[in-house]
Design an enzyme around this catalytic site. Structure first.
Site, PDB file in Angstrom:
ATOM      1  N   SER A 528       0.852  -1.187   0.000  1.00 33.20           N
ATOM      2  CA  SER A 528       0.000   0.000   0.000  1.00 33.20           C
ATOM      3  C   SER A 528       0.894   1.245   0.000  1.00 33.20           C
ATOM      4  O   SER A 528       1.676   1.425  -0.930  1.00 33.20           O
ATOM      5  CB  SER A 528      -0.947  -0.045   1.191  1.00 33.20           C
ATOM      6  N   HIS A 641      -7.440  -5.643  -1.312  1.00 29.29           N
ATOM      7  CA  HIS A 641      -6.324  -4.954  -0.664  1.00 29.29           C
ATOM      8  C   HIS A 641      -5.918  -5.646   0.637  1.00 29.29           C
ATOM      9  O   HIS A 641      -4.818  -5.438   1.135  1.00 29.29           O
ATOM     10  CB  HIS A 641      -6.737  -3.506  -0.381  1.00 29.29           C
TER      11      HIS A 641
END
Length: 667
Positions: A528, A641
């Site tokens: 990320s 994610h």
């Protein structure tokens, strides 16, 4: 000396039992909790356990290859409601605490979850995803075949989008369903829908008399543009809703005082956008006065310490003392989380904090005792009783066989002074089988967020890299939580600036202090924001011999329009929207500097990542490959994610194997 235990392995996280959600029984003589494991079919299952204080071992209350969680006792302690997926979808079930089979209470089409008792045990309030025209009195759960048929039909139909916020990493593409609050009247077995606005509603608490609900929602006229989250009180008799907050912030984790006259909650007014620290507020319902207890504390309230084995939810709301004179809550500070007490006169007291992670707690007003869930770098989780006299007693022995068999590294804390004088905190793990005089390869790990925190918690990936023979360094550069408001805000509008220098300064300190690091075998990885920073590092320095970038950002120009948060996060973090200053966004983009990359780079990305969509990894791969750089791209199907934390266990194993393979090849 040779190790007397084996090194940790890639798949070992599937052997772990992960605890969450401790809950005292009403009499304070026992507690329950949720335990999550991975079964032989590589699926997560969770079960509820009951532990009588004084007994040597807990007793398992639910069984089977499904998920059971969020157990809540009736006020008299004779019954317990919980959610279970044993019928296919999460539904509300009830059981007698004296024994016997559980009974299903709901058959809602899209499921029901998070039950809480109201009206002194005469009703249960729960959450349910509902379509606008759903009738709660005639809900029928679909069979697995019916759900599959409906999902297939939906996949073959065009998606008509008219809202700005039409997708999210947690839910995928949005539809017309909204999370509503529903009341189940146990005496008549009938349902009442309590909310019906075009918004998701989150139950926060129920008043002691059972007549009022605390709920959180964004009920603004333009919810996609107004990122507020307000608190409301719903009167169950009149259905009247009263707003407590001002639509100019994000407020959550609320709870009624024991007398029902006050409400405590966490939140902030976006003074520093997404980098704003939580504050602790108390709202007097009789006078309307609101006071902030925390305006002098300068620390993040709540738990933001990250790990890759924390499954299941635990209490996050401030809890009132029995006499309503003080509040108990978790807070994040310098790599650890602890249990704190605040009086209404703003006195702050630390009740418990060591070099570990308090991930949840339950408080019993009559006894003054707490159940604490605690994780350490070498212990995934256990429960402890903290008595009123501050005496700590261990209650469980989770993962005992695993811990007896596997060697885990104790982190060494590093104090790092950045080049501009700012103080940084980090940790170093020595490799498995460490021998003095031997040189070892090195991996720098970078966390996501960026507003998160590494610290004193169990982290399987970090331990795995140490087990594979690497020196592992992980730090909290500026932008991280745990070090005050100025520190967490310092990264905004400076991505790739001082934060990059912090990481490079930390590597320099490690190389200077630890002669066993081979400076010619340095690796770097992160996910990320950590993936963005990995991309930035390899495009701005060639000091690393291998890199793995995960669910990363490479191009802020496209991120603005493809991420579920891009349209506001870009402004929050970089200071500019796409049309305000596209050149500035391009300057912040690692893709702009791709020609400089000489480090062999492995790109890992989930196909269904809506936070940092896979096109971010794809753009970087194609650009580097077109220049004949040493690069490889691994795309994980059906992965969001959250792949590294709660993704499919088989894909998590594949991901870790690819990371280890890349570093083994190039380091």
């Amino acid at each position: 000396m040779p190790e007397n235990k084996r090194a940790i392995q890639t798949e070992d996280f599937t052997r772990l039992e992960v605890f969450s959600d401790p809950q005292f029984t009403p009499d304070g003589k026992a507690y329950t909790y949720t335990s999550t494991t991975v079964n032989d079919d590589q699926e997560y299952i969770s079960h509820i356990h009951y532990h009588q204080l004084g007994d040597a071992a807990p007793v398992q209350w639910t069984f089977g290859d499904n998920k059971n969680s969020h157990l809540r006792f009736s006020p008299d302690g004779l019954k317990a409601a919980f959610q279970s997926k044993r019928s296919g979808l999460p539904q509300i079930w009830i059981l007698s605490t004296k024994g016997g089979e559980a009974r299903q209470l709901t058959t809602f089409k899209h499921g029901a979850m998070n039950p809480e008792w109201a009206e002194n045990g005469r009703s249960i309030i729960f959450s349910a995803p509902l379509d606008p025209d759903d009738d709660v009195s005639s809900q029928k759960e679909q069979t697995k075949e019916e759900r599959q048929k409906e999902a297939k039909k939906k996949q073959n139909q065009p998606l008509v989008v008219s809202r700005l916020k039409y997708k999210s990493d947690a839910k995928g593409f949005h539809d017309n369903k909204r999370t509503q609050l529903v009341q189940l009247h146990l005496d008549t077995n009938t349902f009442t829908q309590l909310t019906n606005e075009d918004a998701d509603h989150g139950l926060q608490g129920i008043s002691p008399d059972g007549q009022q609900l605390l709920l959180a929602a964004n009920l603004g006229k333009d919810p996609d543009y107004e990122l507020s989250n307000d608190l409301f009180i719903l009167n169950l008799a009149s259905k009247e809703i009263t707003k407590l907050t001002n639509s100019k912030g994000s407020y959550h984790s609320a709870s009624f005082s024991p007398d029902g006259k006050k409400v405590a909650y966490l939140g902030h007014g976006f003074e520093f956008d997404g980098a704003t620290l939580n504050e602790l507020f108390v709202h007097d319902l009789e006078t309307g006065e609101r006071i902030c207890l925390s305006n002098e504390w300068d620390m993040q309230l709540g738990d933001v310490l990250i790990g890759d084995t924390r499954l299941g939810e635990s209490n996050a709301s401030p809890v009132w003392s029995k006499d309503a004179s003080s509040l108990y809550f978790l807070a994040t500070d310098h790599g650890a989380t602890g249990l704190y007490q605040a009086t209404l006169e703003k006195d702050l007291n630390l009740l418990y904090q060591e070099d570990n992670h308090v991930f949840g707690f339950s408080y019993h007003g009559k006894t003054g005792a707490f159940i604490l869930g605690i994780s350490t770098p070498t212990d995934p989780c256990n429960f402890y009783k903290l008595s009123e006299n501050q005496k700590l007693k261990r209650l469980t022995n989770a993962n005992a066989a695993f811990l007896d068999e596997v060697s885990l590294r104790e982190p060494e804390t590093l104090s790092i002074t950045a080049r501009d004088g700012w103080e940084l905190q980090g940790w170093l793990l020595r490799p498995y089988g460490f021998e003095e005089g031997k040189k070892y390869p090195f991996v720098l790990e970078i966390h996501g967020g960026p507003h998160a925190m590494y610290g004193q918690a169990f982290f399987h990936e970090l331990q795995l890299l140490a087990a594979k023979g690497y020196v592992v360094l992980y730090i909290n550069p500026r932008g991280s939580h745990g070090y005050g408001q100025e520190f967490v805000d310092a990264v905004r509008s400076d991505y790739g600036g001082k934060d990059y220098e912090d990481l490079m300064d930390a590597v320099d300190v490690a190389l200077e202090q630890f002669s066993f690091i081979d400076r010619n075998r340095l690796g770097v990885t992160g996910g990320s924001y950590g993936g963005f920073m990995t991309n930035w590092i390899v495009s701005h320095t060639n000091r690393f011999q291998a890199a793995v970038t995960q669910r990363s950002i490479s191009n802020w120009l496209s991120f603005y329009g493809v991420s579920d948060i891009g349209y506001f996060f870009t402004k929050w973090e970089l200071g500019h929207h796409l049309l305000e200053d596209p050149e500035k966004l391009w300057d912040f983009s690692p893709l702009k500097y791709a020609a400089n990359v000489e480090t062999p780079l492995l790109i890992l990305h989930g196909e269904e990542d809506y936070r940092c969509p896979i096109e971010q990894g794809e753009q970087l791969f194609v650009t580097l490959k077109h220049q004949r750089k040493e690069v490889e791209f691994v795309r994980f199907p059906n992965a969001s994610h959250e792949l590294s934390r709660s993704g499919r266990p088989d894909l998590r194993i594949e991901r870790l194997n690819h990371i280890c393979r890349w570093f083994e090849e190039y380091l």
